[in-house]
Design a protein around this motif. Structure first.
Motif, PDB file in Angstrom:
ATOM      1  N   VAL A  32       0.832  -1.212   0.000  1.00 45.61           N
ATOM      2  CA  VAL A  32       0.000   0.000   0.000  1.00 45.61           C
ATOM      3  C   VAL A  32       0.866   1.262   0.000  1.00 45.61           C
ATOM      4  O   VAL A  32       0.604   2.208  -0.758  1.00 45.61           O
ATOM      5  CB  VAL A  32      -0.958  -0.006   1.213  1.00 45.61           C
ATOM      6  CG1 VAL A  32      -1.620   1.355   1.383  1.00 45.61           C
ATOM      7  CG2 VAL A  32      -2.019  -1.076   1.044  1.00 45.61           C
ATOM      8  N   THR A  33       1.905   1.296   0.843  1.00 42.10           N
ATOM      9  CA  THR A  33       2.751   2.499   0.897  1.00 42.10           C
ATOM     10  C   THR A  33       3.513   2.704  -0.415  1.00 42.10           C
ATOM     11  O   THR A  33       3.711   3.839  -0.854  1.00 42.10           O
ATOM     12  CB  THR A  33       3.744   2.430   2.069  1.00 42.10           C
ATOM     13  OG1 THR A  33       4.518   1.227   1.975  1.00 42.10           O
ATOM     14  CG2 THR A  33       3.018   2.463   3.393  1.00 42.10           C
ATOM     15  N   THR A  34       3.924   1.608  -1.043  1.00 43.62           N
ATOM     16  CA  THR A  34       4.609   1.736  -2.334  1.00 43.62           C
ATOM     17  C   THR A  34       3.657   2.272  -3.393  1.00 43.62           C
ATOM     18  O   THR A  34       4.034   3.123  -4.221  1.00 43.62           O
ATOM     19  CB  THR A  34       5.182   0.374  -2.788  1.00 43.62           C
ATOM     20  OG1 THR A  34       5.993  -0.162  -1.752  1.00 43.62           O
ATOM     21  CG2 THR A  34       6.019   0.534  -4.047  1.00 43.62           C
ATOM     22  N   TYR A  35       2.414   1.794  -3.361  1.00 43.38           N
ATOM     23  CA  TYR A  35       1.419   2.299  -4.324  1.00 43.38           C
ATOM     24  C   TYR A  35       1.130   3.778  -4.075  1.00 43.38           C
ATOM     25  O   TYR A  35       1.008   4.572  -5.015  1.00 43.38           O
ATOM     26  CB  TYR A  35       0.132   1.481  -4.217  1.00 43.38           C
ATOM     27  CG  TYR A  35      -0.972   2.020  -5.104  1.00 43.38           C
ATOM     28  CD1 TYR A  35      -0.969   1.774  -6.477  1.00 43.38           C
ATOM     29  CD2 TYR A  35      -1.997   2.805  -4.576  1.00 43.38           C
ATOM     30  CE1 TYR A  35      -1.954   2.286  -7.300  1.00 43.38           C
ATOM     31  CE2 TYR A  35      -2.987   3.320  -5.391  1.00 43.38           C
ATOM     32  CZ  TYR A  35      -2.965   3.057  -6.753  1.00 43.38           C
ATOM     33  OH  TYR A  35      -3.937   3.581  -7.564  1.00 43.38           O
ATOM     34  N   GLN A  36       1.022   4.150  -2.782  1.00 49.60           N
ATOM     35  CA  GLN A  36       0.746   5.550  -2.467  1.00 49.60           C
ATOM     36  C   GLN A  36       1.884   6.463  -2.931  1.00 49.60           C
ATOM     37  O   GLN A  36       1.649   7.602  -3.344  1.00 49.60           O
ATOM     38  CB  GLN A  36       0.522   5.713  -0.961  1.00 49.60           C
ATOM     39  CG  GLN A  36      -0.805   5.147  -0.478  1.00 49.60           C
ATOM     40  CD  GLN A  36      -0.971   5.293   1.024  1.00 49.60           C
ATOM     41  OE1 GLN A  36       0.011   5.268   1.763  1.00 49.60           O
ATOM     42  NE2 GLN A  36      -2.203   5.455   1.470  1.00 49.60           N
ATOM     43  N   ALA A  37       3.094   5.965  -2.858  1.00 50.12           N
ATOM     44  CA  ALA A  37       4.253   6.786  -3.230  1.00 50.12           C
ATOM     45  C   ALA A  37       4.412   6.889  -4.739  1.00 50.12           C
ATOM     46  O   ALA A  37       4.711   7.970  -5.270  1.00 50.12           O
ATOM     47  CB  ALA A  37       5.524   6.206  -2.593  1.00 50.12           C
ATOM     48  N   GLY A  40       2.308   4.830  -7.213  1.00 47.82           N
ATOM     49  CA  GLY A  40       1.226   4.361  -8.073  1.00 47.82           C
ATOM     50  C   GLY A  40       1.730   3.281  -9.017  1.00 47.82           C
ATOM     51  O   GLY A  40       2.505   2.410  -8.625  1.00 47.82           O
ATOM     52  N   TRP A  41       1.301   3.378 -10.299  1.00 50.68           N
ATOM     53  CA  TRP A  41       1.768   2.410 -11.302  1.00 50.68           C
ATOM     54  C   TRP A  41       2.913   2.994 -12.141  1.00 50.68           C
ATOM     55  O   TRP A  41       3.330   2.395 -13.135  1.00 50.68           O
ATOM     56  CB  TRP A  41       0.615   2.011 -12.227  1.00 50.68           C
ATOM     57  CG  TRP A  41      -0.545   1.393 -11.503  1.00 50.68           C
ATOM     58  CD1 TRP A  41      -1.755   1.959 -11.250  1.00 50.68           C
ATOM     59  CD2 TRP A  41      -0.602   0.078 -10.920  1.00 50.68           C
ATOM     60  NE1 TRP A  41      -2.562   1.105 -10.545  1.00 50.68           N
ATOM     61  CE2 TRP A  41      -1.887  -0.062 -10.337  1.00 50.68           C
ATOM     62  CE3 TRP A  41       0.291  -0.989 -10.832  1.00 50.68           C
ATOM     63  CZ2 TRP A  41      -2.293  -1.214  -9.671  1.00 50.68           C
ATOM     64  CZ3 TRP A  41      -0.109  -2.145 -10.168  1.00 50.68           C
ATOM     65  CH2 TRP A  41      -1.375  -2.252  -9.605  1.00 50.68           C
ATOM     66  N   LEU A  46       6.169  -0.454  -8.627  1.00 47.60           N
ATOM     67  CA  LEU A  46       5.386  -1.312  -7.737  1.00 47.60           C
ATOM     68  C   LEU A  46       5.421  -2.767  -8.207  1.00 47.60           C
ATOM     69  O   LEU A  46       5.693  -3.683  -7.420  1.00 47.60           O
ATOM     70  CB  LEU A  46       3.944  -0.809  -7.671  1.00 47.60           C
ATOM     71  CG  LEU A  46       2.967  -1.670  -6.860  1.00 47.60           C
ATOM     72  CD1 LEU A  46       3.399  -1.776  -5.412  1.00 47.60           C
ATOM     73  CD2 LEU A  46       1.550  -1.110  -6.958  1.00 47.60           C
ATOM     74  N   ASN A  68       8.510  -0.694   5.757  1.00 52.28           N
ATOM     75  CA  ASN A  68       7.139  -0.169   5.800  1.00 52.28           C
ATOM     76  C   ASN A  68       7.053   1.289   5.363  1.00 52.28           C
ATOM     77  O   ASN A  68       5.973   1.774   5.024  1.00 52.28           O
ATOM     78  CB  ASN A  68       6.563  -0.311   7.216  1.00 52.28           C
ATOM     79  CG  ASN A  68       6.151  -1.732   7.515  1.00 52.28           C
ATOM     80  OD1 ASN A  68       6.130  -2.589   6.625  1.00 52.28           O
ATOM     81  ND2 ASN A  68       5.837  -2.011   8.755  1.00 52.28           N
ATOM     82  N   PHE A 118       8.377   6.069   0.793  1.00 47.99           N
ATOM     83  CA  PHE A 118       8.321   7.530   0.898  1.00 47.99           C
ATOM     84  C   PHE A 118       9.719   8.137   0.939  1.00 47.99           C
ATOM     85  O   PHE A 118       9.940   9.246   0.459  1.00 47.99           O
ATOM     86  CB  PHE A 118       7.521   7.929   2.135  1.00 47.99           C
ATOM     87  CG  PHE A 118       6.092   7.484   2.086  1.00 47.99           C
ATOM     88  CD1 PHE A 118       5.207   8.032   1.165  1.00 47.99           C
ATOM     89  CD2 PHE A 118       5.631   6.492   2.928  1.00 47.99           C
ATOM     90  CE1 PHE A 118       3.892   7.610   1.085  1.00 47.99           C
ATOM     91  CE2 PHE A 118       4.319   6.058   2.860  1.00 47.99           C
ATOM     92  CZ  PHE A 118       3.453   6.619   1.935  1.00 47.99           C
TER      93      PHE A 118
END
Length: 298
Positions: free
Chosen positions: A106-111, A113-114, A119, A231, A235
Motif C-alpha cells: 500500500v505504501t509503495t502504491y501511495q508513493a 502508483g503504477w 510497484l 514499511n 516515501f
C-alpha cells in the motif's frame, strides 16, 4: 570538518532507525513465541504443500498475513525454524515477507502508483529473488551448517509441548531471551547505518541518478547503508524520484527490504557469515537485474 554537527546527525539518525525498528522487532518476537508455544507442528506441516518449490512459494506469500518489516521477520523466521521448517524455507519467508506484506504494498502504491513499473517490479522481483535464493540454499549439501552453532543446536532440540502455567512461563522466558539477542543487534546495526549516513555525502551519489546503470549501482549501495524500514522506505525513495531513474528506485525498494547493514547485524544471530555473504550477493544481483530491466523499458 565540524565534528559536533556530524555527531548530532549520527545520534539523530541512529535513534531514528532504532525508533523505527524496535516496535516491529518486539512484535516479531511476540508472534514467534506464540507460534512456538501455541501452534502445533502438525498444523504447520499439514497446511503447507509437500513439494519443496511449492512450499517455498507459499511461505514467501505468508508475509501478507504478518504486516511487519524486515526486522520483525527475523525472530519470526527463527521461530519457524524451531518449529521444524528447513533453512531454505525460512530464508525464503524471511526475504520475501518484508516486501509481500499489505503495508509495504500500500505504501509503495501511495508513493509511486503504477508509474515506471516500480510497484510491479518490487512485488514480482521480491517474490522471484526470495524463491531463487531459497532454491539455491536447498541445493546445499547440508543447509543446517549455514546456521550459527548455538542456534543450530536449539533447532535440533525444538520446542517440546507444555501445558498450563508451564507454557506461559516458557513463553515469557523465550520472549526475554529472544529480545536479549535481537535488541542489541538492532542498536549495533542502527549505529553503523547512522554513521554511514552521517559521514557519506549522499549528494555526490545522487548526482549519478540519471544514468541507467550507475543509478542501479548507487541505489544498491544506498539501500544497504541507509537501512530504512521497509514499511516506510517507499516515501524515502520518493525523495529521489526527481533525480533517479525508476530502475534505481525499484532496486532500492527490493534490495533494501531484504538486506541492509542493520539486517546483517540481526541475521548474524542466526546465519553464518558465509551464508550471509551468499544471500547478500544473490539478493544484490537479483535486485540489480530488476532495476536494469525496468530502466531498459522505461
Amino acid at each position: 570538518m565540524n565534528v559536533s554537527p556530524i555527531l548530532g546527525d549520527l545520534l539523530t539518525l541512529t535513534l531514528s532507525v532504532v525508533y523505527e525498528s524496535v516496535p516491529f522487532v518486539v512484535l516479531g518476537v511476540l508472534v514467534s513465541v506464540g507460534i512456538q508455544n501455541w501452534v502445533p507442528d502438525s498444523l504447520i506441516h499439514r497446511i503447507l504443500p509437500k513439494r519443496p518449490v511449492q512450499r517455498r512459494a507459499v511461505l514467501s506469500l505468508v508475509g501478507m498475513l504478518f504486516p511487519v518489516c524486515e526486522c520483525g521477520n527475523v525472530p519470526l523466521a527463527r521461530g519457524l525454524m524451531l518449529k521444524g521448517l528447513t533453512v531454505p524455507e525460512s530464508a525464503t519467508f524471511l526475504l520475501a515477507a518484508p516486501i509481500l506484506n499489505p503495508i509495504v504494498i500500500v505504501t509503495t502504491y501511495q508513493a509511486f502508483g503504477w508509474d515506471g513499473g516500480i510497484l510491479i517490479g518490487r512485488i514480482v522481483g521480491g517474490f522471484l529473488i526470495a524463491n531463487l535464493i531459497g532454491w539455491v540454499l536447498s541445493k546445499h549439501a547440508n543447509p543446517e551448517t549455514l546456521l550459527v552453532p548455538s542456534f543450530a543446536a536449539r533447532c535440533e532440540v525444538g520446542t517440546p509441548p507444555l501445558i498450563g502455567r508451564n507454557r506461559w512461563r516458557r513463553a515469557i522466558s523465550q520472549f526475554t531471551a529472544e529480545c536479549g539477542i535481537m535488541l542489541p543487534a538492532v542498536i549495533i546495526g542502527a549505529t553503523i547505518a547512522g554513521a554511514i549516513q552521517a559521514f557519506v555525502p549522499q549528494q555526490a551519489l545522487a548526482a549519478v541518478g540519471g544514468h541507467p546503470v550507475l543509478s542501479v549501482l548507487v541505489m544498491l549501495v544506498l539501500a544497504f547503508c541507509i537501512a530504512v524500514c521497509s514499511n516506510v522506505d517507499a516515501f524515502f525513495a520518493l525523495s529521489f524520484g526527481s533525480t533517479f531513474l525508476p530502475g534505481g528506485l525499484a532496486v532500492f525498494l527490493v534490495f533494501g527490504a531484504m538486506i541492509d547493514i542493520k539486517m546483517l547485524a540481526l541475521l548474524k544471530t542466526t546465519f553464518t557469515a558465509k551464508a550471509l555473504l551468499l544471500m547478500t550477493g544473490l539478493a544484490a544481483l537479483g535486485a540489480a537485474c530488476v532495476g536494469l530491466v525496468i530502466n531498459s523499458v522505461a
